[in-house]
Design a protein around this motif. Structure first.
Motif, PDB file in Angstrom:
ATOM      1  N   LEU A 191       0.802  -1.262  -0.481  1.00 32.73           N
ATOM      2  CA  LEU A 191       0.198   0.131  -0.131  1.00 32.73           C
ATOM      3  C   LEU A 191       1.568   1.389  -0.154  1.00 32.73           C
ATOM      4  N   ALA A 192       1.757   1.016   0.535  1.00 33.60           N
ATOM      5  CA  ALA A 192       2.869   2.380   1.157  1.00 33.60           C
ATOM      6  C   ALA A 192       3.668   2.699  -0.393  1.00 33.60           C
ATOM      7  N   ALA A 193       3.850   1.541  -0.791  1.00 34.39           N
ATOM      8  CA  ALA A 193       4.896   1.140  -2.111  1.00 34.39           C
ATOM      9  C   ALA A 193       4.104   2.083  -3.729  1.00 34.39           C
ATOM     10  N   GLY A 194       2.403   1.671  -3.386  1.00 42.50           N
ATOM     11  CA  GLY A 194       1.572   1.727  -4.720  1.00 42.50           C
ATOM     12  C   GLY A 194       1.795   4.018  -3.897  1.00 42.50           C
ATOM     13  N   ALA A 195       1.114   4.210  -3.132  1.00 41.87           N
ATOM     14  CA  ALA A 195       1.495   5.136  -2.794  1.00 41.87           C
ATOM     15  C   ALA A 195       2.770   6.266  -2.758  1.00 41.87           C
ATOM     16  N   VAL A 196       3.488   5.661  -2.935  1.00 42.69           N
ATOM     17  CA  VAL A 196       4.939   6.631  -3.307  1.00 42.69           C
ATOM     18  C   VAL A 196       4.713   6.987  -4.789  1.00 42.69           C
ATOM     19  N   VAL A 197       5.129   5.368  -5.061  1.00 44.16           N
ATOM     20  CA  VAL A 197       5.096   5.249  -7.080  1.00 44.16           C
ATOM     21  C   VAL A 197       3.995   5.930  -7.314  1.00 44.16           C
ATOM     22  N   GLY A 198       2.870   6.082  -7.419  1.00 41.58           N
ATOM     23  CA  GLY A 198       1.428   6.788  -7.693  1.00 41.58           C
ATOM     24  C   GLY A 198       2.460   8.619  -7.271  1.00 41.58           C
ATOM     25  N   ALA A 199       2.264   8.915  -6.786  1.00 44.99           N
ATOM     26  CA  ALA A 199       2.981  10.095  -6.718  1.00 44.99           C
ATOM     27  C   ALA A 199       4.349  10.738  -7.145  1.00 44.99           C
ATOM     28  N   VAL A 200       4.826   9.534  -7.220  1.00 46.17           N
ATOM     29  CA  VAL A 200       6.139  10.078  -7.928  1.00 46.17           C
ATOM     30  C   VAL A 200       5.897  10.520  -9.784  1.00 46.17           C
ATOM     31  N   ALA A 201       4.818   9.125 -10.018  1.00 44.29           N
ATOM     32  CA  ALA A 201       3.951   9.314 -11.632  1.00 44.29           C
ATOM     33  C   ALA A 201       3.838  10.751 -11.599  1.00 44.29           C
ATOM     34  N   GLY A 202       3.039  10.916 -10.735  1.00 46.28           N
ATOM     35  CA  GLY A 202       2.396  12.722 -10.785  1.00 46.28           C
ATOM     36  C   GLY A 202       3.141  13.388 -10.599  1.00 46.28           C
ATOM     37  N   LEU A 203       3.744  13.239 -10.095  1.00 45.33           N
ATOM     38  CA  LEU A 203       5.368  14.534 -10.464  1.00 45.33           C
ATOM     39  C   LEU A 203       5.760  14.501 -11.499  1.00 45.33           C
ATOM     40  N   LEU A 204       5.938  13.276 -12.063  1.00 46.37           N
ATOM     41  CA  LEU A 204       7.124  13.564 -13.508  1.00 46.37           C
ATOM     42  C   LEU A 204       6.291  13.313 -14.869  1.00 46.37           C
ATOM     43  N   MET A 205       4.811  13.032 -14.716  1.00 45.91           N
ATOM     44  CA  MET A 205       4.369  13.115 -15.674  1.00 45.91           C
ATOM     45  C   MET A 205       3.820  14.984 -16.445  1.00 45.91           C
ATOM     46  N   ARG A 206       3.559  15.378 -17.709  1.00 45.25           N
ATOM     47  CA  ARG A 206       2.968  16.476 -17.845  1.00 45.25           C
ATOM     48  C   ARG A 206       1.448  15.724 -18.112  1.00 45.25           C
ATOM     49  N   PRO A 207       1.123  16.925 -17.298  1.00 44.49           N
ATOM     50  CA  PRO A 207      -0.585  16.918 -17.293  1.00 44.49           C
ATOM     51  C   PRO A 207      -0.745  17.205 -18.537  1.00 44.49           C
ATOM     52  N   PRO A 208      -2.063  16.663 -19.255  1.00 52.00           N
ATOM     53  CA  PRO A 208      -2.379  17.129 -20.818  1.00 52.00           C
ATOM     54  C   PRO A 208      -3.043  18.779 -20.701  1.00 52.00           C
ATOM     55  N   ALA A 209      -3.206  18.922 -21.767  1.00 54.52           N
ATOM     56  CA  ALA A 209      -3.508  20.941 -22.301  1.00 54.52           C
ATOM     57  C   ALA A 209      -4.846  20.777 -21.540  1.00 54.52           C
TER      58      ALA A 209
END
Length: 57
Positions: free
Chosen positions: A38-56
């Motif tokens: 659960l903690a690992a999923g939260a960290v990976v999701g947060a990192v992916a959210g920070l690294l991905m570019r939001p849609p226009a």
């Protein structure tokens, strides 16, 4: 080059990444019986959210 995304779009992307990571973490935790996924999923999701570019917008 394209404009940088707004702070609101970045915040929304981070929240979506965190929610998806938590859902995946819960699923893997239930599947394996190991609660730290659960903690690992939260960290990976947060990192992916920070690294991905939001849609226009």
């Amino acid at each position: 080059m394209a404009e940088s995304p707004s702070p609101a779009a970045r915040r929304k992307q981070l929240i979506v990444g965190l929610i998806v990571g938590l859902l995946v973490g819960v699923g893997v935790s239930l599947w394996t019986g190991f609660w730290l996924w659960l903690a690992a999923g939260a960290v990976v999701g947060a990192v992916a959210g920070l690294l991905m570019r939001p849609p226009a917008e």
